[in-house]
Write an enzyme that holds these catalytic residues in place. Sequence first.
Site, mmCIF file in Angstrom:
data_model
loop_
_atom_site.group_PDB
_atom_site.id
_atom_site.type_symbol
_atom_site.label_atom_id
_atom_site.label_comp_id
_atom_site.label_asym_id
_atom_site.label_seq_id
_atom_site.Cartn_x
_atom_site.Cartn_y
_atom_site.Cartn_z
ATOM 1 N N HIS A 34 59.715 50.338 44.978
ATOM 2 C CA HIS A 34 58.643 49.412 45.361
ATOM 3 C C HIS A 34 58.840 49.023 46.827
ATOM 4 O O HIS A 34 59.934 48.634 47.224
ATOM 5 C CB HIS A 34 58.705 48.173 44.459
ATOM 6 N N TYR A 68 41.446 10.229 39.386
ATOM 7 C CA TYR A 68 42.807 9.674 39.384
ATOM 8 C C TYR A 68 43.163 9.176 40.775
ATOM 9 O O TYR A 68 42.778 9.762 41.778
ATOM 10 C CB TYR A 68 43.812 10.743 38.961
ATOM 11 N N LYS A 105 49.516 43.704 34.620
ATOM 12 C CA LYS A 105 50.388 42.558 34.328
ATOM 13 C C LYS A 105 49.619 41.250 34.497
ATOM 14 O O LYS A 105 48.574 41.216 35.156
ATOM 15 C CB LYS A 105 51.597 42.593 35.261
ATOM 16 N N CYS A 107 41.660 17.473 37.774
ATOM 17 C CA CYS A 107 42.359 17.014 36.566
ATOM 18 C C CYS A 107 42.750 18.228 35.717
ATOM 19 O O CYS A 107 42.399 19.361 36.037
ATOM 20 C CB CYS A 107 41.464 16.104 35.738
ATOM 21 N N ARG A 116 65.568 43.379 44.431
ATOM 22 C CA ARG A 116 65.085 42.577 43.300
ATOM 23 C C ARG A 116 65.491 43.302 42.021
ATOM 24 O O ARG A 116 66.370 42.857 41.310
ATOM 25 C CB ARG A 116 63.563 42.414 43.405
ATOM 26 N N ARG A 119 50.645 52.696 41.813
ATOM 27 C CA ARG A 119 50.576 51.498 40.945
ATOM 28 C C ARG A 119 49.698 50.451 41.618
ATOM 29 O O ARG A 119 50.192 49.556 42.284
ATOM 30 C CB ARG A 119 51.981 50.925 40.713
ATOM 31 N N ASP A 134 41.687 19.168 32.757
ATOM 32 C CA ASP A 134 40.590 19.839 32.044
ATOM 33 C C ASP A 134 39.228 19.631 32.686
ATOM 34 O O ASP A 134 38.217 20.116 32.166
ATOM 35 C CB ASP A 134 40.516 19.318 30.600
HETATM 36 C C1 LIG Z 1 52.544 44.081 40.772
HETATM 37 C C2 LIG Z 1 53.169 45.357 41.128
HETATM 38 C C3 LIG Z 1 52.392 46.396 41.650
HETATM 39 C C4 LIG Z 1 50.931 46.235 42.007
HETATM 40 O O1 LIG Z 1 50.871 45.598 43.260
HETATM 41 P P1 LIG Z 1 49.512 45.335 44.058
HETATM 42 O O2 LIG Z 1 49.975 44.889 45.392
HETATM 43 O O3 LIG Z 1 48.773 44.268 43.324
HETATM 44 O O4 LIG Z 1 48.775 46.613 44.107
HETATM 45 C C5 LIG Z 1 53.019 47.611 41.863
HETATM 46 N N1 LIG Z 1 54.339 47.778 41.612
HETATM 47 C C6 LIG Z 1 55.120 46.787 41.136
HETATM 48 C C7 LIG Z 1 56.561 47.045 40.885
HETATM 49 C C8 LIG Z 1 54.567 45.535 40.893
HETATM 50 O O5 LIG Z 1 55.348 44.559 40.434
#
Ligand SMILES: *Cc1c(COP(=O)(O)O)cnc(C)c1O
Length: 385
Positions: free
Chosen positions: A162, A267, A40, A315, A134, A221, A317
Amino acid sequence: MKRTRPGRAWIELDLDALADNVAVLRRQLPRGCRLMPALKANAYGHGALPVAKALNRMGVDAFCVATAEEGAQLRRGGVKGQLLVLGYTDPADFPLLRRYRLSQTVVDLPYGQLLARWGKPVSVHIKVDTGMHRLGLSPRDLGALLETMGQRSLRIDGLYTHLCADDSDSPAAQEMTQRQITLFQNVQAMLEIAGRPLPPVHILSSYGLFRHPWVGGDYARVGIALYGMLSRREDSRFLPEPLRPVLSLKARVASLRRLEPGDTAGYGPSFTAYRPTLAAALAIGYADGLDRRLSCGAGEVLIGGCRCPILGRVCMDQVLVDVTDAPVPTQGDEAVLIGRSGEEEITALDMAERCGTIANEILSRLGPRLERLIVPAAKGSRMYI
Ligand SMILES: *Cc1c(COP(=O)(O)O)cnc(C)c1O
């Protein structure tokens, strides 16, 4: 015209480091568990397509992304294997799921019913809300969901949850993790009792894999660890072997100028020279993901192996740095914002600490305007992506 070197500001990907991290993660996997890397946010800023293709070559055949469009881009780029969308997909985008063979997360009961009513065959993973609150079905709603889906064409290819406190040692966090794991195991048991075939399950992300590998599962994951670190420096104590950062961030010196004592710059102006100062403008800014919290000496860059503090405000850029004490650079020279130069190194973790955030945020905000190129360290040659 064929480019011979990167232009303004760029990311270098070290695929040898990526391969080493994959090996470390595979040694850590519970028996029967495979990697499902998180790609992602453009693979945490690294560049999702080159990372996915490299992982495909390493035998990785399942990935997760946040959005259907991210999945579609990977598929269009030729990525093989399972692509799971972790987040919400609007019904207007449901056709993407079929066109690009994506698996969609069922984010709650009404959403499962919505997908089922669409009526077309779609692969789904059911997410169970075990306490993060969530996304995911309440374990109470699981029966109702299976009823709905039993009559329809949705294919259940996964069941997951998760963990939301797996990065902490505190007793409260440990208790939370244990509660989440128990709830998820209860859901699996309910399915078995109901005589349902159990789809592949997944629970662990980077922290979980290192801290609670006994939880098991068919996939892990992993995101941040794949890219060579955990979110905070002190958490490296959870790693049985070191990981290697995959990404370097570099930019060219755009212009140099001498400031007299009393001259101001940037700036605000928010910098006043107290001594004769050599200032270099680098061709990278906050629009590229260089955090504005690094302004006014909070951050530094490496030029010719020397640390050069950021001068004035970052800034959009550009950014100014103080090169008075560095070997005098020339226009077009490389500055390293993340990575090594000589004996010195700045990591995404260093940057994150200076910004009061985690490495994940620093990396994932590196923008699309940056060039991305692969540096196969073995050959020393470069390949543009
Ligand atoms: C981003 C994400 C992960 C990966 O998490 P890390 O801590 O970067 O390994 C796994 N599961 C879900 C649902 C996530 O949103």
